[in-house]
Design a protein around this motif. Structure first.
Motif: not given
Length: 354
Positions: A96-108
């Motif tokens: 979950i944390v690794d996904r958050a690190l990736t989501d930090g640069a998402r367009p949305r």
């Protein structure tokens, strides 16, 4: 014919609406049941009642985890210590944390805001993580200039948990940006960073902008790090009365005797009553008997608050301060009145504590 078509369309729309509601209600009921079923497991993991509860949570199927995750995140914001570490470890193991690190640069923006929020909840564990810690800080540093205000606020909160000395400098720098996050929120994050933020705050005291210098001085006092004493003592000569008053108050919180000479000079020489009051309070908090002469002089100040504060500060200096107040009751005019008031107040307080 047209009427018949309209009736059929209306019936079809009604059926679709009913079916959608039934499906939604069923999904909600299934989710609630799954959440209810996993809640005891979460509480066992938090309370360390069952050593296997954490492993079971970490291995839940995706459907059960989706139901359990909101409860886990709510608890993370309310607990500390080993229980917080246990839940964080579950999030780490599930990615979950690794996904958050990736989501930090998402367009949305919603994804980026959710990522910052999750990093804030798990930040204490990430701060010392050799891989995820630097990655989380890099993500949050970028988010400080995000176009979405919610993302920027989430990043500031998260940096309070996972930030370092570089984070502190960036937090202070963003205060001068048109997209600056509220100073109160930024200040809270810097206090949470703690001693690592002191070098950046010392630099900010020597910067431009009286408001920002005053904030940096105040935060140094709240962190109470003795490395700041020299800078705070110098700030007693700042051109801004607000900065000087904040510096005096901060020195009182740090309570370092080395600051006494500078504070004594401020009580005697500063033309701002607000600054003199703050310096008198600081001398009382530090508790150095060397401040007794200047505080006795301040009893004769024209302003009520300055004289009243000096009397209260003398009370804090123990028996020597009380003796000075007792002697001052023999003086004339307002000096004796302030001394008697302080001694009477102390007597009432002592009587109430018996």
């Amino acid at each position: 014919m047209i009427l018949l078509v309209s009736v059929i369309e209306a019936v079809v729309c009604l059926l679709v609406l009913c079916v959608s509601r039934l499906v939604r209600n069923r999904r909600e009921r299934v989710r609630r049941e799954a959440a209810t079923a996993t809640r005891p497991l979460i509480l066992q993991a938090v309370g360390h009642e069952d050593p296997d509860a954490g492993a079971v949570l970490a291995s839940l199927d995706q459907r059960s985890w989706r139901a359990a995750q909101p409860t886990v995140l709510r608890l993370l914001g309310r607990i500390k210590g080993g229980s917080h570490a246990s839940l964080t470890e579950i999030l780490l193991s599930r990615g979950i944390v690794d996904r958050a690190l990736t989501d930090g640069a998402r367009p949305r923006g919603l994804k980026r805001a959710h990522a910052a929020s999750l990093l804030a909840l798990t930040g204490h564990a990430l701060r010392t993580d050799p891989r995820r810690g630097p990655e989380a800080r890099a993500t949050l540093h970028r988010q400080l200039t995000d176009r979405n205000a919610t993302v920027r606020e989430g990043a500031v909160r998260a940096l309070g948990r996972v930030g370092d000395a570089d984070s502190a400098r960036l937090l202070l720098a963003q205060l001068r940006s048109p997209r600056a996050v509220a100073a109160g929120l930024t200040g809270d994050a810097l206090i949470r960073i703690g001693p690592a933020a002191v070098p950046a705050l010392i630099e900010a005291v020597h910067g431009t902008g009286g408001e920002h210098r005053a904030l940096a001085v105040e935060l140094l006092g709240l962190i109470r790090d003795r490395r700041a004493v020299a800078t705070l003592s110098t700030a007693l000569e700042d051109r801004s009365a607000a900065v000087r008053a904040s510096a005096a108050a901060a020195l009182g919180r740090v309570a370092e005797p080395a600051a006494v000479p500078a504070l004594i000079h401020t009580v005697r020489a500063d033309t701002s009553a607000r600054v003199a009051v703050a310096a008198s309070e600081a001398l009382g908090l530090i508790g150095d008997p060397g401040a007794i002469p200047v505080l006795r002089e301040a009893l004769a100040a024209d302003g009520y608050r300055q004289a009243h504060t000096a009397a209260q500060a003398l009370l804090r200096l123990g028996p020597a301060g009380r003796d000075a107040l007792t002697e001052s009751t023999l003086a004339e005019g307002s000096v004796a009145a302030h001394a008697r008031e302080a001694l009477a107040t102390a007597q009432v307080v002592a009587g109430g504590e018996r």
